[in-house]
Design a protein around this motif. Structure first.
Motif, PDB file in Angstrom:
ATOM      1  N   GLN A 157     -57.974   7.747 -13.333  1.00 28.49           N
ATOM      2  CA  GLN A 157     -57.135   6.571 -13.921  1.00 28.49           C
ATOM      3  C   GLN A 157     -56.061   7.305 -15.033  1.00 28.49           C
ATOM      4  O   GLN A 157     -55.121   7.023 -14.970  1.00 28.49           O
ATOM      5  CB  GLN A 157     -57.849   5.506 -14.702  1.00 28.49           C
ATOM      6  N   LEU A 158     -56.773   8.260 -15.819  1.00 25.98           N
ATOM      7  CA  LEU A 158     -55.773   8.966 -16.695  1.00 25.98           C
ATOM      8  C   LEU A 158     -54.590   9.667 -16.097  1.00 25.98           C
ATOM      9  O   LEU A 158     -53.587   9.785 -16.627  1.00 25.98           O
ATOM     10  CB  LEU A 158     -56.810   9.776 -17.730  1.00 25.98           C
ATOM     11  N   VAL A 159     -55.318  10.528 -15.135  1.00 26.57           N
ATOM     12  CA  VAL A 159     -54.293  11.204 -14.166  1.00 26.57           C
ATOM     13  C   VAL A 159     -53.191  10.381 -13.524  1.00 26.57           C
ATOM     14  O   VAL A 159     -52.096  10.824 -13.862  1.00 26.57           O
ATOM     15  CB  VAL A 159     -55.059  12.190 -13.223  1.00 26.57           C
ATOM     16  N   ALA A 160     -53.761   9.229 -13.121  1.00 22.25           N
ATOM     17  CA  ALA A 160     -52.630   8.287 -12.575  1.00 22.25           C
ATOM     18  C   ALA A 160     -51.741   7.630 -13.573  1.00 22.25           C
ATOM     19  O   ALA A 160     -50.504   7.797 -13.500  1.00 22.25           O
ATOM     20  CB  ALA A 160     -53.477   7.115 -11.881  1.00 22.25           C
ATOM     21  N   PHE A 161     -52.336   7.518 -14.853  1.00 19.64           N
ATOM     22  CA  PHE A 161     -51.539   6.779 -15.839  1.00 19.64           C
ATOM     23  C   PHE A 161     -50.250   7.927 -16.579  1.00 19.64           C
ATOM     24  O   PHE A 161     -49.175   7.442 -16.794  1.00 19.64           O
ATOM     25  CB  PHE A 161     -52.253   6.601 -16.869  1.00 19.64           C
ATOM     26  N   TYR A 162     -50.794   9.361 -16.442  1.00 19.49           N
ATOM     27  CA  TYR A 162     -49.772  10.149 -16.833  1.00 19.49           C
ATOM     28  C   TYR A 162     -48.954  10.362 -15.787  1.00 19.49           C
ATOM     29  O   TYR A 162     -47.535  10.587 -16.020  1.00 19.49           O
ATOM     30  CB  TYR A 162     -50.500  11.583 -16.914  1.00 19.49           C
ATOM     31  N   GLY A 163     -49.261  10.399 -14.288  1.00 18.62           N
ATOM     32  CA  GLY A 163     -48.133  10.223 -13.325  1.00 18.62           C
ATOM     33  C   GLY A 163     -47.163   9.016 -13.601  1.00 18.62           C
ATOM     34  O   GLY A 163     -45.950   9.339 -13.288  1.00 18.62           O
ATOM     35  N   TYR A 164     -47.864   7.852 -13.601  1.00 17.99           N
ATOM     36  CA  TYR A 164     -46.738   6.782 -14.156  1.00 17.99           C
ATOM     37  C   TYR A 164     -45.904   6.778 -15.301  1.00 17.99           C
ATOM     38  O   TYR A 164     -44.720   6.655 -15.120  1.00 17.99           O
ATOM     39  CB  TYR A 164     -47.627   5.536 -14.381  1.00 17.99           C
ATOM     40  N   THR A 165     -46.385   7.487 -16.214  1.00 13.26           N
ATOM     41  CA  THR A 165     -45.718   7.826 -17.408  1.00 13.26           C
ATOM     42  C   THR A 165     -44.514   8.753 -17.025  1.00 13.26           C
ATOM     43  O   THR A 165     -43.280   8.487 -17.669  1.00 13.26           O
ATOM     44  CB  THR A 165     -46.442   8.551 -18.300  1.00 13.26           C
ATOM     45  N   GLY A 166     -44.537   9.870 -16.436  1.00 12.85           N
ATOM     46  CA  GLY A 166     -43.394  10.652 -15.880  1.00 12.85           C
ATOM     47  C   GLY A 166     -42.393   9.825 -15.051  1.00 12.85           C
ATOM     48  O   GLY A 166     -41.153   9.987 -15.275  1.00 12.85           O
ATOM     49  N   LEU A 167     -42.719   8.866 -14.061  1.00 12.09           N
ATOM     50  CA  LEU A 167     -41.927   8.237 -13.471  1.00 12.09           C
ATOM     51  C   LEU A 167     -41.236   7.188 -14.212  1.00 12.09           C
ATOM     52  O   LEU A 167     -40.162   6.804 -13.946  1.00 12.09           O
ATOM     53  CB  LEU A 167     -42.969   7.409 -12.217  1.00 12.09           C
ATOM     54  N   LEU A 168     -42.198   6.694 -15.064  1.00 10.30           N
ATOM     55  CA  LEU A 168     -41.468   5.614 -16.030  1.00 10.30           C
ATOM     56  C   LEU A 168     -40.309   6.119 -16.804  1.00 10.30           C
ATOM     57  O   LEU A 168     -39.184   5.649 -16.907  1.00 10.30           O
ATOM     58  CB  LEU A 168     -42.542   4.931 -16.924  1.00 10.30           C
ATOM     59  N   GLY A 169     -40.438   7.442 -17.364  1.00 14.15           N
ATOM     60  CA  GLY A 169     -39.447   7.968 -18.030  1.00 14.15           C
ATOM     61  C   GLY A 169     -38.302   8.195 -17.305  1.00 14.15           C
ATOM     62  O   GLY A 169     -37.230   7.724 -17.891  1.00 14.15           O
ATOM     63  N   GLN A 170     -38.387   8.565 -15.933  1.00  9.40           N
ATOM     64  CA  GLN A 170     -37.228   8.559 -15.149  1.00  9.40           C
ATOM     65  C   GLN A 170     -36.488   7.487 -14.928  1.00  9.40           C
ATOM     66  O   GLN A 170     -35.296   7.294 -15.056  1.00  9.40           O
ATOM     67  CB  GLN A 170     -37.572   9.240 -13.852  1.00  9.40           C
ATOM     68  N   GLN A 171     -37.381   6.126 -14.710  1.00 11.63           N
ATOM     69  CA  GLN A 171     -36.761   4.902 -14.540  1.00 11.63           C
ATOM     70  C   GLN A 171     -35.967   4.507 -15.571  1.00 11.63           C
ATOM     71  O   GLN A 171     -34.752   3.818 -15.543  1.00 11.63           O
ATOM     72  CB  GLN A 171     -37.735   3.980 -14.039  1.00 11.63           C
ATOM     73  N   VAL A 172     -36.755   4.701 -16.619  1.00  8.15           N
ATOM     74  CA  VAL A 172     -35.866   4.228 -17.939  1.00  8.15           C
ATOM     75  C   VAL A 172     -34.786   4.862 -18.258  1.00  8.15           C
ATOM     76  O   VAL A 172     -33.665   4.394 -18.774  1.00  8.15           O
ATOM     77  CB  VAL A 172     -36.946   4.343 -19.014  1.00  8.15           C
ATOM     78  N   ARG A 173     -34.563   6.196 -17.818  1.00 11.00           N
ATOM     79  CA  ARG A 173     -33.593   6.875 -18.293  1.00 11.00           C
ATOM     80  C   ARG A 173     -32.271   6.357 -17.248  1.00 11.00           C
ATOM     81  O   ARG A 173     -31.250   6.391 -17.538  1.00 11.00           O
ATOM     82  CB  ARG A 173     -33.493   8.401 -17.964  1.00 11.00           C
ATOM     83  N   TRP A 174     -32.742   6.018 -15.887  1.00  5.78           N
ATOM     84  CA  TRP A 174     -31.851   5.561 -15.200  1.00  5.78           C
ATOM     85  C   TRP A 174     -30.950   4.122 -15.593  1.00  5.78           C
ATOM     86  O   TRP A 174     -29.834   4.003 -15.574  1.00  5.78           O
ATOM     87  CB  TRP A 174     -32.575   5.092 -13.954  1.00  5.78           C
ATOM     88  N   LEU A 175     -32.013   3.356 -15.999  1.00  5.39           N
ATOM     89  CA  LEU A 175     -31.675   1.918 -16.635  1.00  5.39           C
ATOM     90  C   LEU A 175     -30.524   2.265 -17.893  1.00  5.39           C
ATOM     91  O   LEU A 175     -29.527   1.347 -17.853  1.00  5.39           O
ATOM     92  CB  LEU A 175     -32.860   1.278 -17.104  1.00  5.39           C
ATOM     93  N   THR A 176     -31.088   3.031 -18.994  1.00  8.83           N
ATOM     94  CA  THR A 176     -30.170   3.411 -19.959  1.00  8.83           C
ATOM     95  C   THR A 176     -28.725   4.211 -19.340  1.00  8.83           C
ATOM     96  O   THR A 176     -27.648   3.849 -20.026  1.00  8.83           O
ATOM     97  CB  THR A 176     -30.837   4.127 -21.172  1.00  8.83           C
ATOM     98  N   ALA A 177     -28.944   5.047 -18.378  1.00  9.82           N
ATOM     99  CA  ALA A 177     -27.620   5.699 -17.975  1.00  9.82           C
ATOM    100  C   ALA A 177     -26.651   4.789 -17.411  1.00  9.82           C
ATOM    101  O   ALA A 177     -25.442   4.917 -17.276  1.00  9.82           O
ATOM    102  CB  ALA A 177     -28.147   6.797 -17.139  1.00  9.82           C
TER     103      ALA A 177
END
Length: 582
Positions: free
Chosen positions: A289-309
């Protein structure tokens, strides 16, 4: 790979009530493309979410025990996710590019259509650089918005999927994600309005500089003749400096916004990573779960950057759309008639009510004005490029019935197709000479050659091995003034309108070319009505009748020879630039 079909013509009138409504109208025009692009991007982001989920599930399924079959199974699932992502990327790039093309094409298409409808009104209401900037800068911003707008649904889908998975696995952790993402997006909102103001200011300065550059290039010969290139060059450098300063202010604000777009999501990710590690150490999360959450975190950062851009892209597109809407909302100097008259039937004559000038159907009529300003005003009335009182308008005259139709009672498109006014300010566009002389490409080669021959422009065509396929620059600057004038005449003759008004068509050519045009013009226009507003004795000698206009009225009329013999004012006006004496 197949090439996408070209964008379809614009058939629905644009919504010009505001820049936002224009952008929404454009999105509605290509909703199928935006929808397909959003679906593709959503699938791509879901593949990323699925990869992180699979990796976490693999770790928790006993993969660390060294089970070969389990290792191969999960490796196959991850490989399938990777191949699916690679395939989807190709489709995503293709559909996104097509979204840009459709958005940009539609924008420039509606601007060009409106520019054609406005005609000279456009140049009187807006500087030329404003329209040029739309075609070179604004369409890129609008296209960029449509190209990247499809990232928003995919980002929202992936954020929603991540939030759902984390809420299911660990409600507290999922709540942090659900609350933190909107806060990050809202944190950059205060910087958007200053960026919009600065971009708007820069856009104004850029349009002014483009106008200055166009004027500089167009008048370079004259400036050199009077020694004014240094003065205008210094003024251009000064205005260029203003554009540079405005661009730097936009750059600083854009850099600050981009820094915030990187900082705020970064802080959120740091907090998520710390919180996830804390939960794992306390035994509330498994290793998978921790590894999956870290993967989600990286994807989440990308999506948030897209939304702000995308907010930055929206600001630029909105500024561009405001300029487009400004052009589309310009009112015509010559409004369409509320109750159009029945179209007149040819042959057609032309009469100016103010001066009394009458050009009979099928004849070549000369008009001589001692005052050049009066000649310009008369030409504008004869083509309805100048409106006034009903007594100051011109009218078409049906030869068979004598019925008169005021030009103000005809739709402009119908009028422009019947009456053509060609003067020495007519624009010569860049492109193939053949396309310049016959824009619709429908004129047979022999007729096109005939128009060139009557305009005595054979030498212009023949001086290049490419002939009619020679590529002209804007305004045909590579040719002399006399050559440009003959090309304008050839284009007017090739159009073959029912009524042709030529304003000083040979004022810049040599005597040999002037005589050649005078010989060929009457036969080339046989059966059509031709008006020559000129002081050329060679052209006037080939007319059926000549009117002398002075003080706003016809003061004399007759043949060229009769007026030369009996009217001193006519003789002085016509022969003052000629080599012969009265």
């Amino acid at each position: 790979m197949t090439v996408p079909r070209p964008p379809e013509p614009v058939t629905t009138p644009p919504d010009t009530r505001s820049p936002d409504r224009f952008l929404l109208w454009g999105a509605g025009q290509q909703w199928t493309t935006l929808l397909s692009t959003s679906v593709v991007n959503g699938l791509y982001t879901l593949c990323g979410v699925l990869s992180a989920t699979v990796l976490g599930a693999a770790l928790d399924s006993g993969l660390t025990s060294g089970d070969t079959e389990t290792l191969l199974l999960w490796s196959g699932v991850l490989a399938a996710c990777a191949f699916a992502s690679a395939a989807i990327v190709l489709a995503a790039e293709r559909t996104a590019t097509y979204s840009w093309v459709r958005g940009a094409y539609r924008t420039i298409a509606v601007v060009i259509d409106r520019s054609v409808d406005l005609g000279p009104t456009l140049t009187r209401r807006l500087p030329g650089g404003e329209v040029v900037a739309i075609g070179t800068n604004d369409i890129n911003r609008i296209g960029d918005l449509y190209e990247n707008a499809s990232l928003v649904p995919g980002a929202l889908v992936s954020i929603g999927a991540i939030a759902g998975l984390t809420l299911y696995t660990h409600p507290a952790f999922g709540t942090v994600l659900t609350v933190g993402v909107p806060l990050v997006v809202l944190a950059v909102a205060p910087m958007l309005r200053p960026l919009s103001r600065r971009q708007d200011h820069q856009r104004d300065r850029q349009a002014e500089l483009t106008t200055r550059a166009n004027d500089l290039v167009s008048g370079l010969r004259a400036l050199r003749g009077v020694g004014g290139e240094d003065t205008i060059g210094a003024r251009y450098r000064q205005e260029s400096g203003r554009v540079r300063d405005a661009g730097m202010r936009v750059g600083w604000m854009d850099a600050a916004l981009r820094a915030a777009q990187a900082l705020y999501p970064g802080l959120l990710l740091v907090g998520i990573v710390w919180y996830g590690a804390h939960l794992a150490l306390n035994g509330e999360l498994t290793l998978g779960q921790l590894v999956a959450f870290y993967g989600y975190t990286g994807l989440l950062g990308q999506q948030v950057r897209w939304l702000t851009a995308i907010t930055t892209l929206y600001i630029g597109a909105r500024v561009a759309a405001s300029r487009v809407v400004r052009v589309l909302n310009l009112t015509h100097d010559h409004p369409e008639p509320e109750h159009p008259a029945a179209p007149p039937e040819g042959p057609l004559g032309l009469r100016d009510r103010l001066t009394g000038v009458t050009a009979h159907a099928g004849q070549v009529t000369g008009i001589v004005c001692p005052d050049p300003a009066e000649a310009t005003a008369l030409a504008e009335r004869l083509g309805r490029y100048r409106d006034g009182t009903p007594e100051e308008t011109a009218e078409l005259v049906e030869h068979r019935t004598g019925r008169t139709v005021p030009l103000t009672d005809l739709p402009l498109r119908d009028l422009r197709g019947r009456v053509l006014v060609s003067d020495n300010d007519a624009y010569l566009f860049s492109g193939r000479l053949r396309d310049e002389l016959s824009p619709d490409g429908g004129l047979p080669a022999e007729e096109l050659a005939g128009a060139v021959r009557v305009a005595h422009a054979d030498d212009i065509v023949g001086q290049s091995p490419a002939g009619l396929d020679t590529v002209l620059t804007a305004r045909a600057r590579e040719y002399s003034g006399g050559q440009q004038q003959r090309l304008r005449l050839a284009r007017a003759l090739a159009a073959d309108p029912e009524v042709l008004v030529l304003v000083e068509p040979v004022s810049a050519v040599d005597a040999h070319s002037e005589a050649a045009v005078a010989r060929g013009l009457p036969s080339a226009r046989s059966g059509r009505t031709t008006v020559l507003i000129t002081t050329s004795p060679l052209l006037l000698g080939r007319t059926d009748r000549v009117h002398l206009v002075s003080g706003g009225r016809v003061v004399a009329g007759g043949t060229h020879q009769d007026l030369l013999a009996n009217n001193a004012d006519y003789t002085r006006t016509v022969l003052r630039t000629a080599s012969e004496e009265p």
